[in-house]
Scaffold this active site. Structure first.
Site, PDB file in Angstrom:
ATOM      1  N   LYS A  10       0.847  -1.196   0.000  1.00 19.39           N
ATOM      2  CA  LYS A  10       0.000   0.000   0.000  1.00 19.39           C
ATOM      3  C   LYS A  10       0.879   1.240   0.000  1.00 19.39           C
ATOM      4  O   LYS A  10       1.482   1.593   1.008  1.00 19.39           O
ATOM      5  CB  LYS A  10      -0.918   0.046   1.219  1.00 19.39           C
ATOM      6  CG  LYS A  10      -1.973   1.166   1.118  1.00 19.39           C
ATOM      7  CD  LYS A  10      -2.626   1.478   2.446  1.00 19.39           C
ATOM      8  CE  LYS A  10      -1.869   2.517   3.235  1.00 19.39           C
ATOM      9  NZ  LYS A  10      -1.841   3.869   2.584  1.00 19.39           N
ATOM     10  N   GLU A  37       9.791   1.057  10.778  1.00 21.10           N
ATOM     11  CA  GLU A  37      10.765   2.145  10.678  1.00 21.10           C
ATOM     12  C   GLU A  37       9.975   3.422  10.925  1.00 21.10           C
ATOM     13  O   GLU A  37       9.183   3.841  10.078  1.00 21.10           O
ATOM     14  CB  GLU A  37      11.446   2.131   9.309  1.00 21.10           C
ATOM     15  CG  GLU A  37      12.718   2.957   9.280  1.00 21.10           C
ATOM     16  CD  GLU A  37      12.454   4.362   8.783  1.00 21.10           C
ATOM     17  OE1 GLU A  37      12.343   5.258   9.654  1.00 21.10           O
ATOM     18  OE2 GLU A  37      12.343   4.557   7.579  1.00 21.10           O
ATOM     19  N   CYS A  91      12.890  10.813   8.149  1.00 23.30           N
ATOM     20  CA  CYS A  91      12.947  10.315   9.520  1.00 23.30           C
ATOM     21  C   CYS A  91      14.353  10.394  10.092  1.00 23.30           C
ATOM     22  O   CYS A  91      14.531  10.507  11.306  1.00 23.30           O
ATOM     23  CB  CYS A  91      12.430   8.881   9.567  1.00 23.30           C
ATOM     24  SG  CYS A  91      13.113   7.842   8.258  1.00 23.30           S
ATOM     25  N   GLU A 115       9.054  15.106  16.815  1.00 21.18           N
ATOM     26  CA  GLU A 115       9.457  15.110  15.407  1.00 21.18           C
ATOM     27  C   GLU A 115       8.622  16.135  14.634  1.00 21.18           C
ATOM     28  O   GLU A 115       7.415  15.989  14.504  1.00 21.18           O
ATOM     29  CB  GLU A 115       9.292  13.722  14.795  1.00 21.18           C
ATOM     30  CG  GLU A 115       9.820  13.641  13.385  1.00 21.18           C
ATOM     31  CD  GLU A 115       9.711  12.250  12.795  1.00 21.18           C
ATOM     32  OE1 GLU A 115      10.657  11.826  12.101  1.00 21.18           O
ATOM     33  OE2 GLU A 115       8.673  11.586  13.024  1.00 21.18           O
TER      34      GLU A 115
END
Length: 513
Positions: free
Chosen positions: A195, A270, A304, A404
């Protein structure tokens, strides 16, 4: 010392015909065919440079995922028994096709994500081809082992494919992550239901076309773009999927772990990061400035592994910031399809608004915005999702130093000595990327060992290679992309015991009948 790509030099100008968006394939790819979603639903795909509609794609829901899983199940026995060298040949053919279609893929990626075209051409597409080529070469080199056990027995270990694996690709580097996930899974003999993000699905759908062209058997790869709460949820909880690989936010990662518990499928995550990029007093300042800019402003900070915490020794902090801020303010924002653009828009309006909100949060907590923190005041960019390169000085406990942001937004923190630098580096719950700049070899290795992160770069930042494992610890997830670790994560281990010449006495002594 390895200096990074300069933002100051002029980009190479390349003139190519623009892709025709009418030729973009927008349907689901299931069992070797492009088909509409069963309920006919679609999703708007927007151009982040101007907010305009690029196209509409089919929106997969649970029943479409079920159909894709059935196709994968049907394909698995044949694919698993396909000679490893043949699986590798097909992956190598796919790598060749990606290189042959470099310009179309680069333009698709830039149009859909906002990546500057110069980065898509020289980084994203070549890295995608290199990843498929690496795992194509590895396919027939997956080895087991022989274990020394008791006399008279041979014990050997096999590595076998898991079966049907589900893979969820993020929106920030969709093309590259498609290869990071497909490459090891297919090389190991698995079949895939993938996906891509509903925000940036176009390059992954183009890869589906090339997979068909390369000659992969029908059903080996199935691609079902859709929303996370429908298609993604079904991948995570599907009872016939043996592994789920996800790249994205930490909270979504938690949700996937919970959803996967029904059949105890394997999970590889991840997730987020808050990378510390430490500059010591003995560093090459010019190289560190250039490297720190690359670490946070490449792909608009939407990475990231971004070096989003710039940790500076107090002796060189002012000198460093003078150069760093000047560089940040010189970065050319513009249309990502323009070869002179160095930084494009963020990928969605919602995300742009989130990034800008952190500038307000920083000020509210006593931080100081040294540059940026707003959208550019440029008429040509007003409809796009742009944010100026942002540098904020704050405390290590402030939200902008702990959460983040995922944008062109770096938090500056100062330290007095090595102990304080290490304390700051390890002061978040994330542990993905990290970096340090020093000419002291002993310090470099000491910090590389003590920083809690899955990756550490010394006198560089954000270097990746298909052979080098990529992943994190803590709230940054577990499991690894790339390298032999990735192949191992896509295999089941089977221990086989063979009685060669062992004499086994009966365990139970039976009486006379």
């Amino acid at each position: 010392m390895n200096t990074q790509i300069s933002f100051g030099g002029k980009a190479v100008s390349e003139k190519n015909d623009a892709i025709d968006v009418q030729n973009i394939n927008t349907q689901l790819f299931i069992d070797g065919k492009f088909i509409a979603a069963k309920n006919g639903g679609t999703i708007d795909v927007l151009n982040p440079a101007n907010g305009e509609l690029i196209t509409k794609i089919a929106a997969a829901e649970a029943e479409d995922v079920d159909l894709a899983v059935k196709a994968a199940q049907k394909a698995f026995p044949v694919w698993a028994e396909t000679p490893a060298a043949e699986r590798g040949r097909l992956l190598l053919k796919l790598a060749d096709l990606i290189e042959e279609n470099l310009e179309e893929l680069a333009q698709l990626e830039s149009l859909d994500t906002g990546h500057p075209i110069r980065d898509s051409r020289r980084l994203d597409v070549p890295r995608t081809a290199a990843c498929f080529r690496y795992f194509g070469g590895m396919a027939d080199k997956i080895e087991g082992s022989v274990i020394p056990v008791e006399q008279g027995f041979l014990n050997y270990v096999l590595r076998e494919p898991i079966g049907v694996v589900g893979q969820i690709v993020p929106w920030n580097f969709p093309l590259m992550f498609t290869s990071w996930k497909l490459g090891p899974a297919l090389a190991a003999g698995n079949v895939v239901v993938m996906k891509p993000s509903e925000i940036t699905p176009l390059s992954t759908l183009k890869i589906a076309e090339l997979i068909k062209q390369a000659g992969f058997p029908d059903g080996v790869v199935n691609i079902v773009p859709g929303y996370g709460q429908t298609a993604g949820q079904r991948l995570a909880d599907h009872p016939d999927i043996g592994k789920i690989s996800f790249t994205g936010s930490t909270q979504t990662g938690r949700n996937i772990v919970n959803a996967s518990s029904g059949n105890l499928k394997r999970v590889q995550l991840e997730l987020g990061g808050k990378g510390a990029n430490i500059v010591f007093e003995d560093a090459d300042i010019d190289a560190a400035v250039n490297g720190a800019a690359w670490a946070i402003f490449h792909n608009q900070g939407q990475a990231c592994i971004a070096g989003s915490r710039l940790v500076l020794h107090e002796k060189i902090a002012d000198q460093f910031l003078q150069k760093f801020i000047a560089l940040a303010e010189s970065i050319r924002l513009g249309n990502p399809l323009d070869a002179d653009t160095e930084m494009g828009p963020l990928t969605s309006q919602a995300h742009r608004d989130k990034v800008l909100s952190y500038a307000k949060i920083a000020v509210e907590q006593g931080g100081k915005i040294l540059t940026g923190g707003v959208a550019p005041d440029d008429e040509s960019l007003k409809n796009g999702f742009y944010v100026l390169p942002t540098v904020v000085e704050a405390k290590a406990t402030d939200r902008v130093a702990q959460e983040e942001v995922f944008g062109p937004f770096v938090t500056v923190l100062r330290f007095k000595d090595d102990a304080e630098a290490l304390e700051i580096a390890n002061s978040t719950e994330y542990g993905l990327g990290s970096g340090l700049w020093t000419n002291n070899l002993q310090r470099a290795h000491r910090f590389a060992k003590k920083i809690k992160a899955g990756m550490c770069w010394i006198n560089s930042y954000k270097r990746v290679n298909p052979g080098s494992p990529f992943g994190g610890v803590g709230k940054s997830g577990y499991g690894r992309e790339m390298g032999f670790e990735a192949i191992h994560d896509y295999t089941e281990v089977k221990s086989v015991w063979v009685n060669v010449d062992a004499q086994i006495p009966p365990h139970f002594q039976r009486g006379e009948s």
